[in-house]
Design a protein around this motif. Structure first.
Motif, PDB file in Angstrom:
ATOM      1  N   ALA A   1       0.832  -1.203   0.000  1.00 31.87           N
ATOM      2  CA  ALA A   1       0.000   0.000   0.000  1.00 31.87           C
ATOM      3  C   ALA A   1       0.868   1.255   0.000  1.00 31.87           C
ATOM      4  N   ALA A   2       1.946   1.227   0.777  1.00 26.56           N
ATOM      5  CA  ALA A   2       2.840   2.391   0.828  1.00 26.56           C
ATOM      6  C   ALA A   2       3.511   2.623  -0.514  1.00 26.56           C
ATOM      7  N   VAL A   3       3.930   1.543  -1.157  1.00 29.51           N
ATOM      8  CA  VAL A   3       4.564   1.664  -2.472  1.00 29.51           C
ATOM      9  C   VAL A   3       3.565   2.212  -3.486  1.00 29.51           C
ATOM     10  N   ALA A   4       2.318   1.695  -3.423  1.00 33.87           N
ATOM     11  CA  ALA A   4       1.282   2.163  -4.361  1.00 33.87           C
ATOM     12  C   ALA A   4       1.001   3.639  -4.144  1.00 33.87           C
ATOM     13  N   MET A   5       0.952   4.067  -2.862  1.00 31.90           N
ATOM     14  CA  MET A   5       0.696   5.470  -2.558  1.00 31.90           C
ATOM     15  C   MET A   5       1.821   6.356  -3.085  1.00 31.90           C
ATOM     16  N   GLN A   6       3.060   5.912  -2.888  1.00 32.29           N
ATOM     17  CA  GLN A   6       4.193   6.678  -3.384  1.00 32.29           C
ATOM     18  C   GLN A   6       4.181   6.750  -4.908  1.00 32.29           C
ATOM     19  N   THR A   7       3.782   5.640  -5.547  1.00 31.87           N
ATOM     20  CA  THR A   7       3.719   5.618  -7.012  1.00 31.87           C
ATOM     21  C   THR A   7       2.660   6.591  -7.520  1.00 31.87           C
ATOM     22  N   ARG A   8       1.473   6.564  -6.868  1.00 31.18           N
ATOM     23  CA  ARG A   8       0.409   7.489  -7.265  1.00 31.18           C
ATOM     24  C   ARG A   8       0.829   8.930  -7.040  1.00 31.18           C
ATOM     25  N   SER A   9       1.491   9.178  -5.909  1.00 31.87           N
ATOM     26  CA  SER A   9       1.935  10.537  -5.614  1.00 31.87           C
ATOM     27  C   SER A   9       2.924  11.021  -6.660  1.00 31.87           C
ATOM     28  N   ALA A  10       3.859  10.154  -7.031  1.00 31.80           N
ATOM     29  CA  ALA A  10       4.843  10.532  -8.047  1.00 31.80           C
ATOM     30  C   ALA A  10       4.162  10.767  -9.390  1.00 31.80           C
ATOM     31  N   ALA A  11       3.172   9.904  -9.714  1.00 33.21           N
ATOM     32  CA  ALA A  11       2.455  10.063 -10.978  1.00 33.21           C
ATOM     33  C   ALA A  11       1.667  11.370 -10.988  1.00 33.21           C
ATOM     34  N   ASN A  12       1.025  11.680  -9.846  1.00 32.36           N
ATOM     35  CA  ASN A  12       0.267  12.931  -9.751  1.00 32.36           C
ATOM     36  C   ASN A  12       1.173  14.144  -9.900  1.00 32.36           C
ATOM     37  N   GLN A  13       2.354  14.062  -9.326  1.00 35.65           N
ATOM     38  CA  GLN A  13       3.297  15.177  -9.445  1.00 35.65           C
ATOM     39  C   GLN A  13       3.725  15.378 -10.890  1.00 35.65           C
TER      40      GLN A  13
ATOM     41  N   MET B   1       0.873  16.972 -12.722  1.00 39.32           N
ATOM     42  CA  MET B   1       0.771  18.384 -12.342  1.00 39.32           C
ATOM     43  C   MET B   1       1.822  19.221 -13.061  1.00 39.32           C
ATOM     44  N   LYS B   2       3.027  18.673 -13.201  1.00 37.01           N
ATOM     45  CA  LYS B   2       4.076  19.386 -13.933  1.00 37.01           C
ATOM     46  C   LYS B   2       3.659  19.615 -15.379  1.00 37.01           C
ATOM     47  N   MET B   3       3.043  18.597 -15.983  1.00 31.48           N
ATOM     48  CA  MET B   3       2.590  18.718 -17.357  1.00 31.48           C
ATOM     49  C   MET B   3       1.478  19.753 -17.482  1.00 31.48           C
ATOM     50  N   VAL B   4       0.563  19.740 -16.494  1.00 33.27           N
ATOM     51  CA  VAL B   4      -0.547  20.696 -16.509  1.00 33.27           C
ATOM     52  C   VAL B   4      -0.024  22.121 -16.408  1.00 33.27           C
ATOM     53  N   ILE B   5       0.882  22.358 -15.470  1.00 29.82           N
ATOM     54  CA  ILE B   5       1.436  23.705 -15.291  1.00 29.82           C
ATOM     55  C   ILE B   5       2.185  24.145 -16.543  1.00 29.82           C
ATOM     56  N   ALA B   6       2.895  23.188 -17.157  1.00 30.47           N
ATOM     57  CA  ALA B   6       3.651  23.526 -18.367  1.00 30.47           C
ATOM     58  C   ALA B   6       2.736  23.903 -19.522  1.00 30.47           C
ATOM     59  N   GLN B   7       1.547  23.289 -19.581  1.00 26.99           N
ATOM     60  CA  GLN B   7       0.646  23.542 -20.704  1.00 26.99           C
ATOM     61  C   GLN B   7      -0.377  24.639 -20.418  1.00 26.99           C
TER      62      GLN B   7
ATOM     63  N   GLN C   1      -5.813  19.652 -26.784  1.00 26.42           N
ATOM     64  CA  GLN C   1      -4.722  19.057 -26.014  1.00 26.42           C
ATOM     65  C   GLN C   1      -4.962  19.214 -24.517  1.00 26.42           C
ATOM     66  N   GLN C   2      -5.471  20.362 -24.110  1.00 24.23           N
ATOM     67  CA  GLN C   2      -5.748  20.571 -22.694  1.00 24.23           C
ATOM     68  C   GLN C   2      -6.867  19.647 -22.209  1.00 24.23           C
ATOM     69  N   VAL C   3      -7.886  19.476 -23.040  1.00 26.32           N
ATOM     70  CA  VAL C   3      -8.980  18.575 -22.675  1.00 26.32           C
ATOM     71  C   VAL C   3      -8.460  17.148 -22.513  1.00 26.32           C
ATOM     72  N   GLN C   4      -7.615  16.727 -23.437  1.00 31.88           N
ATOM     73  CA  GLN C   4      -7.056  15.377 -23.363  1.00 31.88           C
ATOM     74  C   GLN C   4      -6.247  15.183 -22.089  1.00 31.88           C
ATOM     75  N   LEU C   5      -5.433  16.147 -21.731  1.00 38.92           N
ATOM     76  CA  LEU C   5      -4.634  16.039 -20.525  1.00 38.92           C
ATOM     77  C   LEU C   5      -5.518  16.086 -19.281  1.00 38.92           C
ATOM     78  N   ALA C   6      -6.557  16.914 -19.321  1.00 37.12           N
ATOM     79  CA  ALA C   6      -7.455  17.031 -18.159  1.00 37.12           C
ATOM     80  C   ALA C   6      -8.182  15.716 -17.886  1.00 37.12           C
ATOM     81  N   ARG C   7      -8.376  14.903 -18.904  1.00 34.98           N
ATOM     82  CA  ARG C   7      -9.069  13.637 -18.732  1.00 34.98           C
ATOM     83  C   ARG C   7      -8.178  12.533 -18.168  1.00 34.98           C
ATOM     84  N   GLN C   8      -6.911  12.761 -18.061  1.00 36.92           N
ATOM     85  CA  GLN C   8      -6.003  11.741 -17.540  1.00 36.92           C
ATOM     86  C   GLN C   8      -6.191  11.555 -16.044  1.00 36.92           C
TER      87      GLN C   8
END
Length: 222
Positions: free
Chosen positions: A65-77, A80-86, A215-222
């Motif tokens: 569970a801890a590994v999964a949480m860390q993986t999700r957190s890293a994926a979310n980050q 978020m970087k992609m969202v801010i960039a776009q 492109q923004q809509v596509q990213l927002a749906r991820q």
């Protein structure tokens, strides 16, 4: 009786030897060892939830569970970087410790309510003080007028009026796809705001920002 032998002497038995060893068995030590073994078995049985297979499985589950949480957190980050960039439009200090991204549709009544209430409060209390930077991300999902309104906001952004147009759109909602955001009304709104209508109208008519919004809509749906 003659054949009965009476004696007051204590009967003694020879000491038993261990496999030819010269030392005798210390029964006290053996007794203590057996007691210790029994205590160990009892503790082991009672503590099987802590030390046994159940505990091992529980620790494995917790680790997974801890590994999964860390993986999700890293994926979310990363997302978020992609969202801010776009994201194309921000207000507030770019060095603010917090970045808030608004995913929105200009026809969405809840988006309008948020913008006119909580959004304004965030603007006054946190954006103006440099604590928060707010970015906008297009997510038009309610139909053609949502897409046209997003296009119009981008065209206004070319003239440095994105946020003013953004606020005006949210203040002029009138149902979904009922004509409030027809191209004619969007052009009239631009004229009312004093924009260069020739440049604005040309931008809107050719759909200059269609691909960027998609492109923004596509990213927002991820």
């Amino acid at each position: 009786m003659d054949d009965q032998i009476e004696t007051n002497e204590a009967i003694t038995y020879p000491e038993k030897k261990l496999g030819g060893s010269t030392g005798s068995i210390n029964w006290a030590v053996i007794s203590i060892g057996l007691i210790g073994l029994l205590i160990g078995l009892v503790i082991g049985y009672m503590g099987r939830g802590v030390l046994g297979p159940e505990a091992t499985a529980a620790r494995g589950t917790q680790t997974a569970a801890a590994v999964a949480m860390q993986t999700r957190s890293a994926a979310n980050q990363e997302v978020m970087k992609m969202v801010i960039a776009q994201a194309r439009h921000f207000r507030g200090d770019p060095n603010a410790p917090v970045t808030l991204i608004e995913f929105s549709d200009f026809q969405c009544p809840y988006c309008s309510a948020w913008n006119n209430d909580a959004g304004m409060k965030i603007e006054q209390q946190y954006v103006e003080s440099g604590k928060v930077q707010v970015g906008y991300f297009h997510f038009p999902f309610l139909g053609q007028e949502s897409l046209d309104a997003a296009q119009a906001a981008e065209c206004a952004g070319e003239q440095g009026k994105f946020w003013e147009f953004h606020n005006s759109l949210f203040s002029n909602q009138n149902g979904e796809n009922q004509g409030a955001y027809s191209k004619d009304n969007l052009k009239a709104l631009a004229a009312k705001m004093g924009l260069d209508t020739e440049a604005f109208n040309s931008c809107l008519d050719v759909g200059k920002y269609t691909d960027i919004i998609a492109q923004q809509v596509q990213l927002a749906r991820q």
